[in-house]
Design an enzyme around this catalytic site. Sequence first.
Site, PDB file in Angstrom:
ATOM      1  N   ASP A   1       0.774  -1.238   0.000  1.00  0.00           N
ATOM      2  CA  ASP A   1       0.000   0.000   0.000  1.00  0.00           C
ATOM      3  C   ASP A   1       0.805   1.287   0.000  1.00  0.00           C
ATOM      4  O   ASP A   1       0.283   2.338  -0.389  1.00  0.00           O
ATOM      5  CB  ASP A   1      -0.986  -0.012   1.170  1.00  0.00           C
ATOM      6  CG  ASP A   1      -2.103  -1.022   0.959  1.00  0.00           C
ATOM      7  OD1 ASP A   1      -2.340  -1.396  -0.210  1.00  0.00           O
ATOM      8  OD2 ASP A   1      -2.726  -1.457   1.944  1.00  0.00           O
TER       9      ASP A   1
ATOM     10  N   TYR B   1     -10.231  -1.007   1.253  1.00  0.00           N
ATOM     11  CA  TYR B   1     -10.044  -1.164   2.696  1.00  0.00           C
ATOM     12  C   TYR B   1      -9.844   0.175   3.387  1.00  0.00           C
ATOM     13  O   TYR B   1      -9.191   1.074   2.859  1.00  0.00           O
ATOM     14  CB  TYR B   1      -8.845  -2.076   2.999  1.00  0.00           C
ATOM     15  CG  TYR B   1      -9.274  -3.480   3.340  1.00  0.00           C
ATOM     16  CD1 TYR B   1      -9.909  -3.758   4.553  1.00  0.00           C
ATOM     17  CD2 TYR B   1      -9.082  -4.520   2.451  1.00  0.00           C
ATOM     18  CE1 TYR B   1     -10.326  -5.046   4.861  1.00  0.00           C
ATOM     19  CE2 TYR B   1      -9.493  -5.816   2.748  1.00  0.00           C
ATOM     20  CZ  TYR B   1     -10.117  -6.060   3.960  1.00  0.00           C
ATOM     21  OH  TYR B   1     -10.534  -7.332   4.262  1.00  0.00           O
TER      22      TYR B   1
ATOM     23  N   ASP C   1      12.133   2.738  16.930  1.00  0.00           N
ATOM     24  CA  ASP C   1      13.503   3.104  17.297  1.00  0.00           C
ATOM     25  C   ASP C   1      13.514   3.433  18.784  1.00  0.00           C
ATOM     26  O   ASP C   1      13.281   4.569  19.199  1.00  0.00           O
ATOM     27  CB  ASP C   1      13.959   4.307  16.461  1.00  0.00           C
ATOM     28  CG  ASP C   1      15.409   4.690  16.727  1.00  0.00           C
ATOM     29  OD1 ASP C   1      16.008   4.146  17.680  1.00  0.00           O
ATOM     30  OD2 ASP C   1      15.936   5.557  16.004  1.00  0.00           O
TER      31      ASP C   1
ATOM     32  N   ASP D   1      14.898   4.131  22.467  1.00  0.00           N
ATOM     33  CA  ASP D   1      16.040   4.688  23.203  1.00  0.00           C
ATOM     34  C   ASP D   1      15.695   4.583  24.683  1.00  0.00           C
ATOM     35  O   ASP D   1      15.205   5.538  25.294  1.00  0.00           O
ATOM     36  CB  ASP D   1      16.282   6.154  22.815  1.00  0.00           C
ATOM     37  CG  ASP D   1      16.949   6.307  21.461  1.00  0.00           C
ATOM     38  OD1 ASP D   1      17.352   5.282  20.885  1.00  0.00           O
ATOM     39  OD2 ASP D   1      17.054   7.446  20.979  1.00  0.00           O
TER      40      ASP D   1
ATOM     41  N   GLU E   1      22.483  -9.201  14.809  1.00  0.00           N
ATOM     42  CA  GLU E   1      21.209  -8.924  14.144  1.00  0.00           C
ATOM     43  C   GLU E   1      20.518 -10.207  13.694  1.00  0.00           C
ATOM     44  O   GLU E   1      19.291 -10.330  13.817  1.00  0.00           O
ATOM     45  CB  GLU E   1      21.453  -7.998  12.945  1.00  0.00           C
ATOM     46  CG  GLU E   1      21.856  -6.592  13.352  1.00  0.00           C
ATOM     47  CD  GLU E   1      22.243  -5.715  12.173  1.00  0.00           C
ATOM     48  OE1 GLU E   1      21.973  -4.502  12.225  1.00  0.00           O
ATOM     49  OE2 GLU E   1      22.836  -6.249  11.200  1.00  0.00           O
TER      50      GLU E   1
ATOM     51  N   PHE F   1      19.211  -5.014   5.559  1.00  0.00           N
ATOM     52  CA  PHE F   1      19.441  -4.382   6.856  1.00  0.00           C
ATOM     53  C   PHE F   1      20.112  -5.340   7.841  1.00  0.00           C
ATOM     54  O   PHE F   1      20.813  -4.908   8.750  1.00  0.00           O
ATOM     55  CB  PHE F   1      18.127  -3.898   7.464  1.00  0.00           C
ATOM     56  CG  PHE F   1      17.447  -2.762   6.727  1.00  0.00           C
ATOM     57  CD1 PHE F   1      17.820  -2.408   5.449  1.00  0.00           C
ATOM     58  CD2 PHE F   1      16.423  -2.051   7.331  1.00  0.00           C
ATOM     59  CE1 PHE F   1      17.188  -1.370   4.774  1.00  0.00           C
ATOM     60  CE2 PHE F   1      15.789  -1.007   6.671  1.00  0.00           C
ATOM     61  CZ  PHE F   1      16.170  -0.678   5.383  1.00  0.00           C
TER      62      PHE F   1
ATOM     63  N   ASN G   1      24.480  -8.034   7.049  1.00  0.00           N
ATOM     64  CA  ASN G   1      25.854  -7.952   7.565  1.00  0.00           C
ATOM     65  C   ASN G   1      25.962  -8.405   9.018  1.00  0.00           C
ATOM     66  O   ASN G   1      27.053  -8.426   9.584  1.00  0.00           O
ATOM     67  CB  ASN G   1      26.407  -6.539   7.401  1.00  0.00           C
ATOM     68  CG  ASN G   1      25.506  -5.490   8.028  1.00  0.00           C
ATOM     69  OD1 ASN G   1      24.501  -5.815   8.652  1.00  0.00           O
ATOM     70  ND2 ASN G   1      25.880  -4.235   7.859  1.00  0.00           N
TER      71      ASN G   1
ATOM     72  N   GLU H   1      25.413  -7.378  12.162  1.00  0.00           N
ATOM     73  CA  GLU H   1      26.233  -6.564  13.053  1.00  0.00           C
ATOM     74  C   GLU H   1      25.952  -6.846  14.525  1.00  0.00           C
ATOM     75  O   GLU H   1      24.881  -7.361  14.890  1.00  0.00           O
ATOM     76  CB  GLU H   1      26.003  -5.084  12.756  1.00  0.00           C
ATOM     77  CG  GLU H   1      26.582  -4.637  11.426  1.00  0.00           C
ATOM     78  CD  GLU H   1      26.475  -3.143  11.245  1.00  0.00           C
ATOM     79  OE1 GLU H   1      27.506  -2.458  11.340  1.00  0.00           O
ATOM     80  OE2 GLU H   1      25.359  -2.657  11.017  1.00  0.00           O
TER      81      GLU H   1
ATOM     82  N   ASP I   1      22.685   1.543  19.526  1.00  0.00           N
ATOM     83  CA  ASP I   1      21.437   2.238  19.217  1.00  0.00           C
ATOM     84  C   ASP I   1      20.604   1.287  18.355  1.00  0.00           C
ATOM     85  O   ASP I   1      20.947   1.027  17.198  1.00  0.00           O
ATOM     86  CB  ASP I   1      21.739   3.532  18.469  1.00  0.00           C
ATOM     87  CG  ASP I   1      20.509   4.407  18.268  1.00  0.00           C
ATOM     88  OD1 ASP I   1      19.406   3.984  18.673  1.00  0.00           O
ATOM     89  OD2 ASP I   1      20.652   5.509  17.708  1.00  0.00           O
TER      90      ASP I   1
ATOM     91  N   HIS J   1      -7.660 -13.089   6.709  1.00  0.00           N
ATOM     92  CA  HIS J   1      -9.080 -12.781   6.565  1.00  0.00           C
ATOM     93  C   HIS J   1      -9.675 -13.677   5.482  1.00  0.00           C
ATOM     94  O   HIS J   1      -9.290 -13.596   4.313  1.00  0.00           O
ATOM     95  CB  HIS J   1      -9.271 -11.307   6.187  1.00  0.00           C
ATOM     96  CG  HIS J   1     -10.709 -10.877   6.140  1.00  0.00           C
ATOM     97  ND1 HIS J   1     -11.105  -9.642   5.667  1.00  0.00           N
ATOM     98  CD2 HIS J   1     -11.852 -11.508   6.526  1.00  0.00           C
ATOM     99  CE1 HIS J   1     -12.414  -9.548   5.744  1.00  0.00           C
ATOM    100  NE2 HIS J   1     -12.891 -10.669   6.259  1.00  0.00           N
TER     101      HIS J   1
END
Length: 741
Positions: A361, A449, A507, A509, A550, A642, A645, A647, A653, A664
């Site tokens: 979308d 929708y 994100d 923190d 990751e 993402f 690699n 990491e 962070d 559905h």
Amino acid sequence: MRLLCLLLVASLAGSKASRTREWAHHGAPMFADLTVREMKAVREYLHAIPHLGLTDVDNMSLKKNSILMMELHVPKKHEALRALDRGHAKPPRQARVIVQFGNQTRPNITEFIVSPLPSPKSHEVKRFKGDRPIRFESRPVTAVESHHLGVMVEKIAIKAHKILFETTGGFMFKINCSEHCLMFVDIAPRGLSSGERRSWIMMVKYIEGHYIHPIGFEFLVNHKDLDPNLWMVEKVWYNSKYFDSVEELVEKYESGAVEKVTLPPHDDEDLYSTFTPRSPSSTNTQGPKVVEPQGHRYHIDGNFVEYAGWSFAYGVRSSAGLQVFDLRFNGERIAYEVSLQEAIAFYSGHTPAAMQTKYIDAGWAMGTLAFELAPGIDCPAISTFVDLHHFYDSNKPVLYKNALCVFETTTALPLRRHFDDNFRGGYTFYGGLDSTVLVLRTTSTVYNYDYIWDFIFYQNGVMEVKVSATGYIHATFFTPEGLQYGNKVYDYVLGNLHTHLIHYKVDLDVAGRENSFQSMGLKFVNFTNPWSPKDTIVQSKLHWTEHKTERSAAFRFGKKFPRYVLFSNPKQKNKWGHEKGYRIQMNSHADSVLPRGWREENGITWSRYPLAVTRHKDNEPTSSSIYNQNDPWKPVVNFEDFIRNNENIVNQDLVAWVTVGFLHVPHSEDVPNTATPGNAVGFFLRPFNFFDEDPSVASRSTVIVRPGKDGRPDVQRWTPEVKDLCVTDQAFFFNGSHTEV
């Protein structure tokens, strides 16, 4: 002396809290949507550059250079934090601008970063991770291209007039049709491999709720060429049969070689797809309404919102939608960003349109599809309604009136309560705190929708992120084979099975930027009972796993998901010695929609994971793009990059990428319209040892009741009791328009 020290500490704490609030307020405009003035200035600046050769978007040629979209280009995180955490000057505001260069030898899409705003003087090309090019065929369909598709459909409809007329009982397709009209629905993605632009077109009756009025006539159009006169029909489908051309279908229809379809006659008075009430009802009066006895308990200044310890800045991205930044509770940042990234609906079916439908979308500029909200229905009448402006496929900013709302409401549940029984027919005390929340809401109506997007803030430091799905099902023409893929919901109408997946960026923190990630499960242990050595105790104990990379923090669908997932700061402890943390708690029934690596799945690689955790990077701002819909095979943004690699994520962070959703399978109760109950999913951000106690103890809405000495209850309140309220003196208002300004 001790008293003086305490007063000094209190003074310093108050000064710090005031300064923290001031800096948060100071930084909020960094995340505000582009203003009308800024949008117009950007357009004027780019149109004044001769070598770009920009023209208006309503120029009917497809061989033109024009601005498709512009939205805020969010500053880099470290630059924003200097303003938010130290009160430094805010970085210059910038615009992200998508330009379609169709009037050149090799047409392409180029994105520019234009700055500074509101008086732009420079621009630079925006690069994607891996420096991937944007194929021209991956662009969204504009109003001009849609018009040319309409012209082509009209030519097809003229050739197939008898078939359409007899099938529908008198309906026809023509541009500027006024009654008994057909309309076309274009399906995406547009082809089977990168570089194609071939769309299946489905014809439906253009009546209220046309989404569930298919007529069984579908055809494949190749519209890759920028000259519409060179577009071609490559395939036709009618009543479960495929044909190589419209002419072949017409010839076989006339000769009787094709079984004819005759739909039931259209009845305006008994239209099954309308919202008009029907059947007997036992509720003929207005229901309860939300009231505010002493007015708003929240404060809004521009895009900066404060409520019951919470503060945040909000925006609505034209490409994807709702987002909040600098989310704090009692002055401490919980998350730098919580934002909607993508919504998909992948279908199955027997007709070619059904089997091709895989909606991604953001490719339809989902954020621009936030239309007007109706007071008392979409949001309580006492809400604060906010206008939005978008610049998408237009020559001027477009005003979307009352497209976002903010309101406080009761949940009709206590936040906390306890009745303390004295076991003698009475009680020692009752304590309770009503649960009121602040809701930030907008919607996206992506064709059929309607998604209702909610960010909900509780008084105990919990944030809920929720989406509720309603609107019409995307139905196709019923065939007996179609029952493998859904249910018959009306004469000749099949409700096709589909899976909704929604993707968010979180994100976090938590007590600072240096966070670690752990998951927790339970393990059974057994040991000798210390007070009865002949017996054994079996019980559960906590089993924590620290995820250091990751890949280890990317949880696949189909695998067991941990009971708890926790983000914490190892260097920050609460009063009891525990690391300050926040956990993500899922409310979802999601699963994969395609096998890993299968064609279109490459454009939605985030959908492999209910949760993936990565290190924050400024060149990984979003997990999807506006181009992934029409080129999912070689996407400009591939989320798998993402985490490729792998990491280290210890004391870093961190960003959580969260996928929620549900299957559905439409059924008869989805007619006329899918209802929200049972169709809501999301997740919670919940404090886990972040505070020393439940922070809602600060609420003055608590009520405590104890038995009085005279036998009557002694009621303690910290806010006035309110009686005899009127709901509102405002008449219902609604406009429904969204116009250029």
